[in-house]
Scaffold this active site. Structure first.
Site, short mmCIF file in Angstrom:
data_model
loop_
_atom_site.label_atom_id
_atom_site.label_comp_id
_atom_site.label_asym_id
_atom_site.label_seq_id
_atom_site.Cartn_x
_atom_site.Cartn_y
_atom_site.Cartn_z
N LYS A 192 0.81 -1.23 -0.09
CA LYS A 192 0.03 0.03 -0.13
C LYS A 192 0.73 1.26 -0.08
CE LYS A 192 -3.61 0.16 2.43
NZ LYS A 192 -4.99 0.16 2.93
N GLY A 237 -7.91 -7.10 5.05
CA GLY A 237 -8.83 -7.33 6.53
C GLY A 237 -7.97 -8.06 7.76
N ARG A 255 -3.74 -1.04 -6.72
CA ARG A 255 -2.73 -2.10 -6.47
C ARG A 255 -3.35 -3.21 -7.57
NH1 ARG A 255 -6.08 -4.79 -1.34
NH2 ARG A 255 -8.04 -4.57 -2.22
N HIS A 285 1.21 -42.64 -1.69
CA HIS A 285 0.74 -43.33 -2.94
C HIS A 285 -0.38 -42.77 -3.50
CE1 HIS A 285 -1.34 -46.60 -5.23
NE2 HIS A 285 -0.19 -46.86 -5.54
N SER A 327 18.90 -37.32 -11.97
CA SER A 327 17.42 -36.72 -11.59
C SER A 327 17.29 -36.67 -10.35
CB SER A 327 16.71 -37.48 -12.33
OG SER A 327 15.27 -37.11 -12.25
N THR A 335 13.13 -35.65 -5.41
CA THR A 335 13.11 -34.65 -4.24
C THR A 335 12.11 -35.52 -3.09
OG1 THR A 335 11.66 -33.27 -5.49
CG2 THR A 335 14.03 -32.81 -5.14
N ASP A 368 11.85 -38.56 -1.86
CA ASP A 368 12.51 -39.30 -1.00
C ASP A 368 13.82 -38.39 -0.55
OD1 ASP A 368 11.73 -41.87 -0.74
OD2 ASP A 368 12.22 -42.35 -2.81
N CYS A 398 12.49 -35.00 -10.63
CA CYS A 398 11.42 -35.80 -11.10
C CYS A 398 10.45 -35.89 -9.65
CB CYS A 398 11.45 -37.18 -11.76
SG CYS A 398 12.44 -38.17 -11.03
C1 PEP Z 1 11.18 -39.10 -5.80
O1 PEP Z 1 11.68 -39.86 -4.62
O2 PEP Z 1 11.35 -37.96 -5.61
C2 PEP Z 1 10.83 -39.68 -6.81
C3 PEP Z 1 10.52 -39.24 -8.01
O3 PEP Z 1 10.54 -41.23 -6.84
P1 PEP Z 1 9.32 -41.96 -5.91
O4 PEP Z 1 8.11 -40.95 -5.64
O5 PEP Z 1 8.81 -42.76 -7.15
O6 PEP Z 1 9.99 -42.50 -4.85
MG MG Z 2 12.06 -41.91 -4.66
#
Ligand code: PEP
Ligand code: MG
Length: 877
Positions: free
Chosen positions: A25, A103, A337, A454, A766, A769, A771, A834
């Site tokens: 602001k 608010g 804004r 899962h 790769s 992230t 795990d 991934c």
């Molecule tokens: C991970 O661990 O980030 C990964 C992509 O493998 P997964 O989720 O299948 O363990």
């Molecule tokens: Mg994994």
């Protein structure tokens, strides 16, 4: 350090650069005043530095002196004195943090009034107006600053109305308002033990302190937690000369957008009221007029306002939201804004402004006007749950909305689906055995599980709305209903789940279907151009089947960053996998593996065909084997029932032997490859045969074989030996060699730390992230997260759920180390991510800065990731 800046301070002509310091602001008020020279009531901003200093060690040294200097300057400019008994200067005191928190913090209006200055105001205006302002000020100051319960004032008003037969506040005569003001003074004195502070300077200091304090109020903290706004930013405080839209019929106030925020259509849009204050417009107590009626009521002001709107748009190169007041025929701008807008409006505004000859947004600017949330709204159906009470909440695991009948098993879901029913599959948690039910469900609700459990991963991959970790959901012992508190929801009852917000509702809530406006393609094409020009990251996808791969490619993916081969081991293949697991001789094992090669090869052929010419990263088997075996509870129950045949007994024995207390840290990933020596060779053979077949058919498969959960160079070398053997065997049969690489996931802290060793023998990395987060924090990605995280976030122990958005300082540090050490040994090596973070805009920004080549996310997330990758590249320039 300077703590206070006047709105007309020039800040080298760019106050917006100082949003951190001035708050949103304050920066915009300074921009309107000093750069655009619009009619803004004068004032000054006390910075967020002052608030932060106050939060740490109380009222900062020197702040009084600076405030005094600026108040004196205001007085000089206005020719009035703060709270002067003859003709008082009055000010508003408003919060204004860097990020808008509508608010959530406190505001005080009409500051400077007391028993004497109210008379001065009465002389300048009229008695009723003056005492109406005074009693409003007393109740606001009393409640906000002095902590007197608001009801104490409201009770007095109710009593006064009853006594004089007034239907509304507006019917209260001047004399009664005068009595009320006196009564409010007594209420304050009774409640606080001291008289109301009449000294305007003392009032100002108390009000500023109250705004600072409101930064830490429960409402503000809860809001920041939800919006992921850090708790240590502090708020600025804006002190501004009061102007009155409720002076007379020649006054008014309104809220105006420079374009329609719902549709994006060009032209001013908003609400307006004659003889009113801002809160009358926003509270909905009076029926507002459309802004166009200004044309009849205040034609000159209408022209002036439209001109200001255009100037604001030309200057900010965006759609703006404004508040304005007309006091006795004079227009004042109180705030501006960037206007909040819907997804369709965001796209239309971006494209229209790019084509407006006076604005001509660049592609980068146009792309920046569309936020990931806007696309989210367009790509998934949404529940229209306004005014409906939520039954319960969980984590928003997979966006979109679904309505359907409750069922509790995957088999029931399949049966009901076959009968043409829409079902919501409700489970305590889901496992790979439930996938056939998940596949046909309209939505998924689980009581346990986190964002990378899962259920969440599968649902996101398939674009099925899901709410997971809804702790209050208790499935009853008979498995035919669930309880939330005292409410019982039975099989067949209808519920609605909102995977975007995590809300669960009883009954059917209307669903607003997803729609793709014509401007979407244009904006995404600009995003790709901008990203390419700025050397940004590519967007790949996580996909395990041909149709998923094809869908992802249509969404704009340029590779598969993770093909989880375990998903090919389910359904009718499960018995073969189980045979492989329980094999007691190498021959039995080889026989089962040979069967698996066949089916896997077919899967890979479909995937290579869908992704022809683009890289496909196939990850060798990762999950612990117990996931393919019956669960212990089931075994115990079936054994108790008796009558087991030999085959089942053998299966149960295997399930017991593979059962692990901590399977996520147990025999999975490359460790499985080491134990089941034929497994990775078999999978590689299937990949290579599929690639060879595709090549023979005229395709251009690009195969990348990836080993999960590696921790040492030595184990990677061991399995790479087997993998390379299979690759060579196939390559030697081909006239032109296949394009193949062998790399590893980096998903354990050790792998990140020893990335230099591993890079000596791995072609690419790769980051897994999911795990990596689990192992760095020691938080289970499967269950405790849901229960734990809500509390961690509410208490401010974490700002974001680290499974949703990468923990930049901890897990992110490991990513940075991994990239740096890996590339030190193998310069230019391909590195991507991934884990589920690959689809999160804030994480994408981080990965860009860490130097990754691509992010890989679920197919439905790709448009968002393309936009976010462009934003990341723009932000880094
Ligand atoms: C991970 O661990 O980030 C990964 C992509 O493998 P997964 O989720 O299948 O363990
Ligand atoms: Mg994994």
């Amino acid at each position: 350090m300077t703590f206070v800046f006047s709105f007309d301070h020039r800040y080298e002509n760019n106050p917006m650069k100082l949003k951190d310091l001035l708050g949103g602001k304050g920066a915009n008020l300074a921009e309107m005043t000093s750069v655009l020279e619009l009619p803004v009531p004068p004032g000054f901003t006390i910075t967020t530095d002052a608030c932060r200093a106050w939060l740490v060690s109380g009222w900062p040294e020197g702040l009084d002196r600076e405030i005094e200097h600026h108040v004196a300057e205001l007085e000089r400019r206005m020719g009035l004195r703060l709270g002067d008994p003859g003709d008082p200067l009055l000010v508003s005191v408003r919060s204004g943090a860097k990020f808008s928190m509508p608010g959530m913090m406190d505001t005080v209006l009409d500051l400077g009034l007391n028993d004497r200055s109210v008379e001065g105001l009465a002389d300048r205006t009229d008695r009723r107006f003056a005492y109406d302002s005074y009693r409003r000020f007393l109740s606001l100051f009393g409640s906000v600053v002095l902590g007197v319960p608001r009801e104490r004032f409201e009770d007095e008003i109710a009593l006064a109305k009853k006594e004089c037969g007034a239907a509304t506040d507006a019917d209260l005569p001047a004399a009664v308002l005068e009595q009320l003001a006196a009564r409010f003074g007594e209420v304050i004195e009774q409640a606080t033990g001291s008289p109301f502070p009449a000294d305007p300077r003392a009032q100002l200091r108390l009000a500023v302190e109250a705004v600072f304090r409101s930064w830490s109020g429960a409402r503000a903290v809860a809001y920041r937690t939800r919006e992921h706004i850090p708790h240590d930013l502090g708020t600025a405080v804006n002190v501004q000369v009061m102007v009155y839209g409720n002076r007379d019929e020649n006054s008014g106030t309104g809220v105006g957008f420079t374009r329609n925020p719902t549709t994006g259509e060009a032209g001013a849009y908003g609400d307006f009221l004659v003889n009113a204050q801002g809160e009358d417009v926003v509270s909905g107590t009076r029926t507002t007029l459309p802004i166009s009626t200004l044309g009849e009521l205040f034609p000159e002001i209408h022209v002036e306002l439209l001109d200001i709107f255009r100037r604001l748009e030309l200057h900010y190169r965006d759609m703006l939201d404004t508040e304005f007041t007309i006091e006795r025929g004079h227009l004042w701008m109180l705030q501006t804004r960037a206007g909040k807008r819907t997804g369709p409006a965001a796209l239309r505004i971006a494209v229209d402004m790019a084509h407006d000859p006076a604005i001509v947004l660049t592609p980068a600017e146009a792309v920046s006007l569309v936020r990931p949330e806007h696309l989210e709204q367009l790509l998934h159906p949404q529940l229209d749950a306004k005014g409906r009470a939520v039954l319960t909440r969980g984590l928003s695991a997979s966006p979109g909305a679904a309505v359907g009948q409750v069922c509790f098993t995957a088999d029931d879901a399949v049966r009901l689906h076959r009968d043409g029913k829409r079902v919501i599959l409700v489970r305590s948690e889901t496992s790979p055995e439930d996938v056939h039910g998940m596949q046909v469900a309209a939505g998924i609700l689980t009581a346990r599980g986190g964002l990378v459990s899962h259920a969440a991963v599968v649902a996101r991959g398939w674009g099925i709305p899901a709410v997971v970790g809804a702790e209050e959901v208790l499935i009853t012992a008979d498995g035919h209903s669930f309880m939330v508190g005292d409410t019982m929801i039975r099989e067949g009852d209808t519920i609605s789940v909102d995977g975007t917000t995590g809300g669960v509702f009883l009954g059917e809530i209307p669903v607003v279907e997803a729609s793709t406006p014509p401007e979407l393609e244009q904006v995404l094409a600009w995003a790709d151009d901008v990203r390419r020009d700025l050397n940004g990251m590519q967007v790949w996808t996580n996909a395990d089947t041909g149709p998923d791969a094809a869908r992802a490619r249509a969404f704009g993916a340029v590779g598969i960053g993770l093909c989880r081969t375990e998903h090919m081991f389910l359904g009718d293949r499960l018995p073969v996998v189980r045979r492989m697991i329980i094999a007691s001789t190498p021959d039995e094992e080889m026989a089962a593996l040979a069967e698996l090669v066949e089916v896997q090869r077919q899967d890979f052929e479909e995937i290579f065909a869908a992704m022809d010419g683009l890289p496909v990263v196939v990850r060798l088997l990762d999950p612990p084997l117990h996931e393919f075996l019956p669960r212990l509870e089931e075994i115990i129950q079936r054994e108790a029932e008796g009558g087991l045949d030999d085959e089942t007994r053998e299966l149960f024995a295997a399930a017991r032997s593979w059962h692990e207390e901590n399977p996520m840290l147990g025999t999975r990933g490359v460790r499985l490859g080491v134990l089941k020596t034929g497994l990775y060779a078999m999978q590689t053979r299937a990949v290579m045969q599929a690639a060879a077949n595709c090549q023979r058919a005229g395709g251009h498969p690009v195969a990348k074989i990836m080993v999960p959960l590696v921790v040492t160079k030595e184990e990677f070398m061991l399995v790479r030996g087997w993998i390379d053997e299979e690759i060579s065997a196939i390559q030697s049969t081909l006239s032109a060699p296949l394009d193949v690489a062998v790399g590893t996931m980096i998903e354990t802290p050790r792998a990140a730390l020893r990335a230099d060793d591993i890079a000596e023998v791995a072609d690419f990395f790769s980051f897994g992230t999911n795990d990596l987060t689990q192992m760095t924090f020691g938080f289970s990605r499967d269950d405790i997260e849901g229960r734990l995280m809500a509390r961690y976030l509410a208490k401010g122990l974490l700002v974001r759920n680290p499974f949703e958005s990468i923990d930049q300082r901890g897990v992110g540090e490991l990513v940075r180390i991994g990239v740096q050490r890996g590339r030190a040994v193998r310069p230019g090596m391909s590195i991507g991510v991934c884990g589920e973070h690959g689809g999160d805009p804030d994480s994408i920004r981080f990965f860009h800065d860490a130097g990754l080549d691509y992010v890989s996310c679920s197919p439905f997330r790709i448009p968002v990731a393309r936009l976010a990758a462009a934003h990341a590249a723009i932000a880094a320039t």
